[in-house]
Write a protein that holds these residues in place. Sequence first.
Motif, short mmCIF file in Angstrom:
data_model
loop_
_atom_site.label_atom_id
_atom_site.label_comp_id
_atom_site.label_asym_id
_atom_site.label_seq_id
_atom_site.Cartn_x
_atom_site.Cartn_y
_atom_site.Cartn_z
N ASP A 181 14.42 1.69 0.91
CA ASP A 181 13.41 1.38 1.91
C ASP A 181 12.07 2.08 1.65
OD1 ASP A 181 13.00 -0.10 4.38
OD2 ASP A 181 12.79 1.84 5.36
N GLY A 182 12.00 2.88 0.57
CA GLY A 182 10.77 3.61 0.25
C GLY A 182 9.82 2.78 -0.59
N SER A 183 8.59 3.26 -0.70
CA SER A 183 7.54 2.55 -1.43
C SER A 183 7.44 3.04 -2.87
CB SER A 183 6.19 2.76 -0.74
OG SER A 183 6.21 2.21 0.56
N PRO A 184 7.62 2.15 -3.86
CA PRO A 184 7.51 2.56 -5.26
C PRO A 184 6.06 2.70 -5.70
CG PRO A 184 7.92 0.21 -5.13
CD PRO A 184 7.95 0.72 -3.71
N PHE A 185 5.85 3.48 -6.75
CA PHE A 185 4.53 3.56 -7.38
C PHE A 185 4.72 4.03 -8.82
CE2 PHE A 185 5.25 7.53 -5.04
CZ PHE A 185 5.00 8.50 -6.01
N SER A 186 3.69 3.84 -9.64
CA SER A 186 3.84 4.12 -11.07
C SER A 186 2.67 4.93 -11.61
CB SER A 186 3.96 2.80 -11.85
OG SER A 186 2.75 2.05 -11.75
N GLY A 187 2.83 5.36 -12.87
CA GLY A 187 1.77 6.09 -13.56
C GLY A 187 2.04 6.12 -15.05
N ASP A 188 1.01 6.38 -15.83
CA ASP A 188 1.12 6.49 -17.29
C ASP A 188 1.30 7.96 -17.66
OD1 ASP A 188 0.65 3.73 -17.53
OD2 ASP A 188 -1.52 4.05 -17.52
N ILE A 190 12.38 10.75 1.68
CA ILE A 190 10.98 10.70 1.24
C ILE A 190 10.39 9.35 1.64
CG2 ILE A 190 9.42 10.83 -0.74
CD1 ILE A 190 11.54 12.55 -2.15
N PHE A 191 9.50 9.38 2.60
CA PHE A 191 8.93 8.16 3.16
C PHE A 191 7.55 7.84 2.61
CE2 PHE A 191 11.98 9.33 6.48
CZ PHE A 191 12.55 8.12 6.79
N HIS A 192 6.83 8.84 2.10
CA HIS A 192 5.40 8.63 1.90
C HIS A 192 5.07 7.59 0.84
CE1 HIS A 192 6.52 12.44 -0.29
NE2 HIS A 192 5.98 11.80 -1.29
N ALA A 193 4.05 6.83 1.16
CA ALA A 193 3.51 5.84 0.23
C ALA A 193 2.74 6.55 -0.87
CB ALA A 193 2.60 4.88 1.00
N PRO A 194 2.40 5.87 -1.96
CA PRO A 194 1.64 6.51 -3.03
C PRO A 194 0.30 7.04 -2.54
CG PRO A 194 1.69 4.13 -3.31
CD PRO A 194 2.70 4.46 -2.27
N VAL A 195 -0.08 8.20 -3.07
CA VAL A 195 -1.40 8.75 -2.79
C VAL A 195 -2.32 8.24 -3.90
CG1 VAL A 195 -2.77 10.85 -2.56
CG2 VAL A 195 -0.41 10.79 -1.70
N LEU A 196 -3.21 7.36 -3.54
CA LEU A 196 -4.03 6.68 -4.55
C LEU A 196 -5.15 7.56 -5.05
CD1 LEU A 196 -4.28 3.16 -2.88
CD2 LEU A 196 -2.60 3.98 -4.54
N ASP A 197 -5.50 7.34 -6.32
CA ASP A 197 -6.63 8.03 -6.92
C ASP A 197 -7.91 7.66 -6.16
OD1 ASP A 197 -7.59 9.44 -9.62
OD2 ASP A 197 -8.96 7.79 -9.19
N ASP A 198 -8.81 8.60 -6.03
CA ASP A 198 -10.02 8.39 -5.24
C ASP A 198 -10.89 7.25 -5.77
OD1 ASP A 198 -9.35 10.44 -3.54
OD2 ASP A 198 -10.46 11.96 -4.65
N THR A 199 -10.83 7.00 -7.07
CA THR A 199 -11.70 5.98 -7.67
C THR A 199 -10.93 4.81 -8.28
OG1 THR A 199 -11.72 7.17 -9.79
CG2 THR A 199 -13.45 7.71 -8.19
N ASN A 200 -9.60 4.81 -8.16
CA ASN A 200 -8.79 3.78 -8.79
C ASN A 200 -7.58 3.47 -7.91
OD1 ASN A 200 -7.22 2.14 -10.42
ND2 ASN A 200 -7.52 3.35 -12.28
N THR A 201 -7.64 2.38 -7.18
CA THR A 201 -6.59 2.05 -6.22
C THR A 201 -5.31 1.55 -6.88
OG1 THR A 201 -7.51 -0.17 -5.92
CG2 THR A 201 -8.23 1.54 -4.38
N PHE A 202 -5.31 1.36 -8.20
CA PHE A 202 -4.11 0.96 -8.92
C PHE A 202 -3.42 2.16 -9.58
CE2 PHE A 202 -6.52 -2.98 -8.71
CZ PHE A 202 -5.55 -3.89 -8.34
N LYS A 203 -3.89 3.34 -9.29
CA LYS A 203 -3.36 4.55 -9.92
C LYS A 203 -2.89 5.52 -8.85
CE LYS A 203 -4.84 8.51 -12.73
NZ LYS A 203 -6.01 9.16 -13.36
N ALA A 204 -1.61 5.95 -8.96
CA ALA A 204 -1.06 6.94 -8.04
C ALA A 204 -1.30 8.33 -8.62
CB ALA A 204 0.44 6.71 -7.85
N SER A 205 -1.95 9.18 -7.84
CA SER A 205 -2.33 10.49 -8.35
C SER A 205 -1.16 11.46 -8.46
CB SER A 205 -3.43 11.11 -7.46
OG SER A 205 -2.98 11.25 -6.13
#
Length: 327
Positions: A133-140, A222-237
């Motif tokens: 039920d949690g929100s996935p996110f990715s990074g390089d 762990i419920f929190h959604a990805p914390v997005l980069d300040d200048t790039n909404t497709f990047k999780a910081s």
Amino acid sequence: TATTKLSAAQKALLNADSKGQDRVNLLRGDRTNEGETASKPFRIRDSRHGDVINSNVWYVDTPVSNYSFPGYGAFALAQKDRLPMIYVGANDGMLHGFSGANGDEKIAYIPKAIIPELPKLSAANYTHKYFVDGSPFSGDVDVADKTAPGYTSNWKTMLLGTLGAGGKGFFVLDITSPGTKAAPSSGQFAKINAEGLVVLDKTLHPSATLVAGSIDEDIGHIFHAPVLDDTNTFKASQFSLMNDGRWAIILGNGYNSKNEQPVLLIQYVDGAKELKKIVATGTLKTTTPTSIDVVGNGLSAPKPVDINSDGKVDVVYAGDLKGNLWK
């Protein structure tokens, strides 16, 4: 068969009524035995796909981190034509990945903590439960050993998923190569190599026996959604290069952990993939907390900050359930 790579214990769990293969087929989308009758005993589903409630969708296309680190430019160029993907967690027990080109499902992952719960999904008396039920996110990330002679970068795109209301913990998958736009079936997302996509799985079933003082005692929902980069909404910081030169995922430990204290989790994705923690309780012991300021607590989504613009995290901010902001 579909059960070839299940362990003996997993097979026994799914086959308690001698319908294990049929149950696995049901979970994979077969509706032949839906009917809630003697001959077709499984529940009638409204849809093959489970409901999505609290999970946000996460879109991954070409690498977007724009790093100046060694090898990243070549990596981004090599992956410029990869198949765009949409990932989401669902309450059929799976993290799903769909082609962004035509909507075909390319991957479905069942975290280890969910496997004991799978028989419930076929029961005629099933009532709704939360699973993935949690929100996935990715990074390089660069997973190469940078201390090795003649270091050569080895960039990957990794995805983190959580169970949210469905359970405690998180898991990480390698989603670097789903295929290309021209050849959608050319990547790693195939049954023959699916297990190679699992980088780690630290999900915890409620019945799991936890070792006193272990890191697992500090992992909660762990419920929190990805914390997005300040200048790039497709990047999780939260996918970050640490000051020790290694790549890690930075997480709050969530809520309702056994120790019920706020803990910052640093999950390395290179080398030995250690999970380290920073307990936000001063000098309080990391087990059996007794302070009223700590019991029932947990750390929420962290915000990494690079103060000197060298691409490495210097400070992390995160709040807890008691209303404290930690640095």
